[in-house]
Design a protein around this motif. Structure first.
Motif, mmCIF file in Angstrom:
data_model
loop_
_atom_site.group_PDB
_atom_site.id
_atom_site.type_symbol
_atom_site.label_atom_id
_atom_site.label_comp_id
_atom_site.label_asym_id
_atom_site.label_seq_id
_atom_site.Cartn_x
_atom_site.Cartn_y
_atom_site.Cartn_z
ATOM 1 N N THR A 75 0.834 -1.216 0.000
ATOM 2 C CA THR A 75 0.000 0.000 0.000
ATOM 3 C C THR A 75 0.862 1.256 0.000
ATOM 4 O O THR A 75 0.638 2.188 -0.791
ATOM 5 C CB THR A 75 -0.928 0.003 1.231
ATOM 6 N N ILE A 76 1.844 1.300 0.882
ATOM 7 C CA ILE A 76 2.722 2.471 0.964
ATOM 8 C C ILE A 76 3.563 2.595 -0.301
ATOM 9 O O ILE A 76 3.782 3.702 -0.824
ATOM 10 C CB ILE A 76 3.610 2.384 2.212
ATOM 11 N N ALA A 77 4.039 1.447 -0.825
ATOM 12 C CA ALA A 77 4.846 1.487 -2.050
ATOM 13 C C ALA A 77 4.031 1.996 -3.229
ATOM 14 O O ALA A 77 4.531 2.774 -4.058
ATOM 15 C CB ALA A 77 5.396 0.097 -2.351
ATOM 16 N N PHE A 78 2.763 1.584 -3.318
ATOM 17 C CA PHE A 78 1.897 2.030 -4.420
ATOM 18 C C PHE A 78 1.687 3.541 -4.352
ATOM 19 O O PHE A 78 1.816 4.248 -5.366
ATOM 20 C CB PHE A 78 0.557 1.304 -4.346
ATOM 21 N N VAL A 83 3.273 9.217 -6.087
ATOM 22 C CA VAL A 83 3.891 10.495 -5.735
ATOM 23 C C VAL A 83 5.128 10.748 -6.595
ATOM 24 O O VAL A 83 5.318 11.834 -7.155
ATOM 25 C CB VAL A 83 4.264 10.524 -4.239
ATOM 26 N N ALA A 84 5.971 9.734 -6.714
ATOM 27 C CA ALA A 84 7.224 9.894 -7.458
ATOM 28 C C ALA A 84 6.968 10.224 -8.918
ATOM 29 O O ALA A 84 7.650 11.071 -9.510
ATOM 30 C CB ALA A 84 8.058 8.611 -7.342
ATOM 31 N N LEU A 85 5.974 9.575 -9.510
ATOM 32 C CA LEU A 85 5.689 9.799 -10.927
ATOM 33 C C LEU A 85 5.081 11.174 -11.181
ATOM 34 O O LEU A 85 5.343 11.802 -12.210
ATOM 35 C CB LEU A 85 4.751 8.706 -11.449
ATOM 36 N N GLY A 86 4.270 11.643 -10.253
ATOM 37 C CA GLY A 86 3.555 12.895 -10.494
ATOM 38 C C GLY A 86 4.220 14.143 -9.975
ATOM 39 O O GLY A 86 3.933 15.253 -10.444
ATOM 40 N N ILE A 133 -7.772 0.896 3.013
ATOM 41 C CA ILE A 133 -6.639 0.981 2.075
ATOM 42 C C ILE A 133 -6.728 2.258 1.253
ATOM 43 O O ILE A 133 -5.721 2.949 1.032
ATOM 44 C CB ILE A 133 -6.607 -0.246 1.151
ATOM 45 N N LEU A 134 -7.944 2.591 0.802
ATOM 46 C CA LEU A 134 -8.135 3.835 0.056
ATOM 47 C C LEU A 134 -7.730 5.030 0.899
ATOM 48 O O LEU A 134 -7.049 5.951 0.411
ATOM 49 C CB LEU A 134 -9.602 3.968 -0.373
ATOM 50 N N GLY A 135 -8.117 5.037 2.184
ATOM 51 C CA GLY A 135 -7.738 6.132 3.070
ATOM 52 C C GLY A 135 -6.235 6.262 3.213
ATOM 53 O O GLY A 135 -5.697 7.373 3.173
ATOM 54 N N LEU A 136 -5.551 5.134 3.350
ATOM 55 C CA LEU A 136 -4.093 5.165 3.472
ATOM 56 C C LEU A 136 -3.440 5.705 2.214
ATOM 57 O O LEU A 136 -2.514 6.517 2.283
ATOM 58 C CB LEU A 136 -3.570 3.757 3.764
ATOM 59 N N VAL A 137 -3.904 5.260 1.054
ATOM 60 C CA VAL A 137 -3.326 5.717 -0.209
ATOM 61 C C VAL A 137 -3.554 7.217 -0.390
ATOM 62 O O VAL A 137 -2.622 7.970 -0.710
ATOM 63 C CB VAL A 137 -3.911 4.921 -1.396
ATOM 64 N N LEU A 138 -4.792 7.669 -0.183
ATOM 65 C CA LEU A 138 -5.100 9.092 -0.346
ATOM 66 C C LEU A 138 -4.297 9.946 0.636
ATOM 67 O O LEU A 138 -3.742 10.990 0.263
ATOM 68 C CB LEU A 138 -6.597 9.335 -0.139
ATOM 69 N N ALA A 139 -4.226 9.496 1.895
ATOM 70 C CA ALA A 139 -3.521 10.276 2.904
ATOM 71 C C ALA A 139 -2.030 10.353 2.597
ATOM 72 O O ALA A 139 -1.416 11.423 2.730
ATOM 73 C CB ALA A 139 -3.745 9.671 4.288
#
Length: 474
Positions: A75-78, A83-86, A133-139
């Protein structure tokens, strides 16, 4: 159309830096409000992604520590990959548009929303797991992008001579905010630590232990913290002037500028060398911060209480260290401040490498921790804490001075883009040190190999920094 690359490169020349040096800084209220951004955002990293919520998620919500750690890592890696790409593109678009606060406002709202979703992280409620999981990714995405845009405001708020001091104050306030948040979480979840005895089955404030409400409330509480304490930055810190161009034109110019920068990257060779060095030594720093608690849990049997107190101690050390590091940054330069910080972290890492359950400093025999013994009663634990002091002395100044060095090396018109690339370089290979640690640990069947790998990353970054030339300041 994107500005000519040679014109933009010349904007970062020594002459330009000297001209800017004569400008007055922003008001003290504007600078303090900017630094309050770190206070507002650091608790997300302290209590959610590092010390409290992450272990709760892996061990309790998923129920299998191995499967939970794997899911957390993916999840954190995704989110880090997104972030890295954008980051370079959003940074360049913000440069073309001028203003940063609209971006900051959007991502701070997104951060608060993602954190609020973490209330749903309850064991036995796996049907809600996709929302968690969505919350973690968005945050995570929102937190990283917010930092990037806030960093881009830094050069315009302070003169080059004192920009390191302001960066250090920001990091110091961030550690203080994280410390208070961590201490609050420990009191709420385990009020017995401060002599409070709640009713049976309850934590502080009536939160139910059987449904882990004290751990789940961390998400919404962090959202409220962010919303409250980021307000001064929006109210009192000046934004850069807008270009007045339509968003589509600004976006097109920003994207074109990223590709132009890539094609002409040799013109920014000095900054590129720094970003490569940062990518390597930052990997080492992230790995030792993450590895330190895992190692202590493995050899000393530390649980949530010990790890929480360890996190508090680390932050207590880091607060004065990073503020002093900001003064040192302005006195001797950002590059040397980073190198001193790397040495401190490397010495702490070497000390950790020397510790086992029954030895310290490689050869000194000590008694292992006895069953039922008090907190941090074993000699090995105490030496571990001394090593953590060196980590705390270096980890804040290393990050604060790195942020300052980007401001000092970047052409002023491209500061957002290069902070985006800075964000990319800090995330592009953060998987590498943990991956090598995982492979080496499996091969050699020892946790100690992790510290040795960290030392390689820190050493390589230190050496690469020698070739970075920092602009001369008055």
């Amino acid at each position: 159309m994107a500005p000519d690359i040679s014109q933009r490169a010349s904007a970062g020349s020594g002459q330009d830096i000297q001209e800017k040096a004569g400008k007055a800084p922003a008001s003290w209220l504007a600078r303090l409000s900017w630094a309050m951004f770190d206070w507002a955002n650091q608790p997300y990293f302290t209590v959610i992604t590092t010390f409290i919520f992450a272990p709760y998620f892996t061990a309790k919500v998923i129920g299998d520590p191995v499967e939970g750690q794997s899911l957390w890592g993916f999840t954190i890696a995704f989110s880090a990959a997104l972030v890295a790409l954008g980051a370079p593109f959003l940074g360049a678009i913000a440069d073309a548009g001028g203003r940063r606060k609209p971006w900051l406002f959007f991502f701070q709202i997104l951060l608060a929303f993602g954190c609020a979703l973490l209330w749903l992280a309850q064991p036995g409620q796996l049907q809600l797991l996709p929302l968690v999981i969505l919350g973690l990714v968005l945050a995570n995405i929102a937190a990283e992008y917010s930092i990037m845009f806030n960093n881009a405001l830094l050069p315009a708020l302070e003169t080059p001579r004192h920009v390191g001091r302001l960066s250090g104050i920001g990091w110091g306030l961030g550690y203080a905010g994280g410390l208070i948040a961590l201490f609050t979480v420990l009191i709420v979840s385990q009020p017995e630590l401060v002599g409070i005895k709640p009713p049976e089955g309850e934590a502080f404030l009536g939160l139910k232990r059987d449904s882990f409400e004290a751990e789940r409330i961390i998400g919404p509480a962090t959202a409220l913290w962010v919303a409250l304490f980021v307000l001064p930055m929006f109210l009192f810190t000046p934004d850069r002037p807008g270009s007045g161009q339509p968003f589509l034109a600004v976006a097109k110019a920003g994207i074109a500028q990223v590709f132009a920068t890539v094609r002409h990257m040799r013109e920014y060779g000095n900054l590129l060398r720094f970003l490569i060095a940062y990518m390597i030594y930052y990997d080492g720093l992230v790995a030792i911060i993450g590895f330190g608690g895992i190692y202590a849990a493995g050899i000393f049997g530390w649980g949530t209480t010990e790890l929480g107190l360890f996190g508090i101690a680390l932050n207590v050390i880091a607060i004065p260290a990073v503020i002093a590091g900001g003064w040192l940054d302005d006195r001797i330069g950002s590059k040397r401040a980073v190198q001193f910080a790397i040495v401190s972290v490397a010495l702490g890492t070497l000390g950790i490498l020397s510790i086992t359950a029954d030895k310290v400093l490689f050869v000194i025999d000590v008694a292992p921790r006895a069953a039922g013994a008090g907190l941090f009663s074993a000699t090995g634990e105490q030496v571990f804490f001394l090593c953590a002091v060196l980590l705390g002395l270096g980890m804040g100044p290393m990050q604060a001075a790195s942020r300052t060095l980007v401001a000092r090396l970047s052409p002023p018109q491209m500061v957002g883009e290069f902070y985006g690339i800075f964000s990319l370089s800090g995330r592009a290979t953060t998987f590498l040190a943990p991956l090598l640690i995982g492979i080496a640990t499996a091969m050699f069947d020892t946790q100690r190999i992790a510290a040795a790998i960290v030392l390689i990353f820190l050493g390589a970054g230190f050496v690469l920094l020698w070739k970075v030339k920092e602009p001369v300041r008055d």
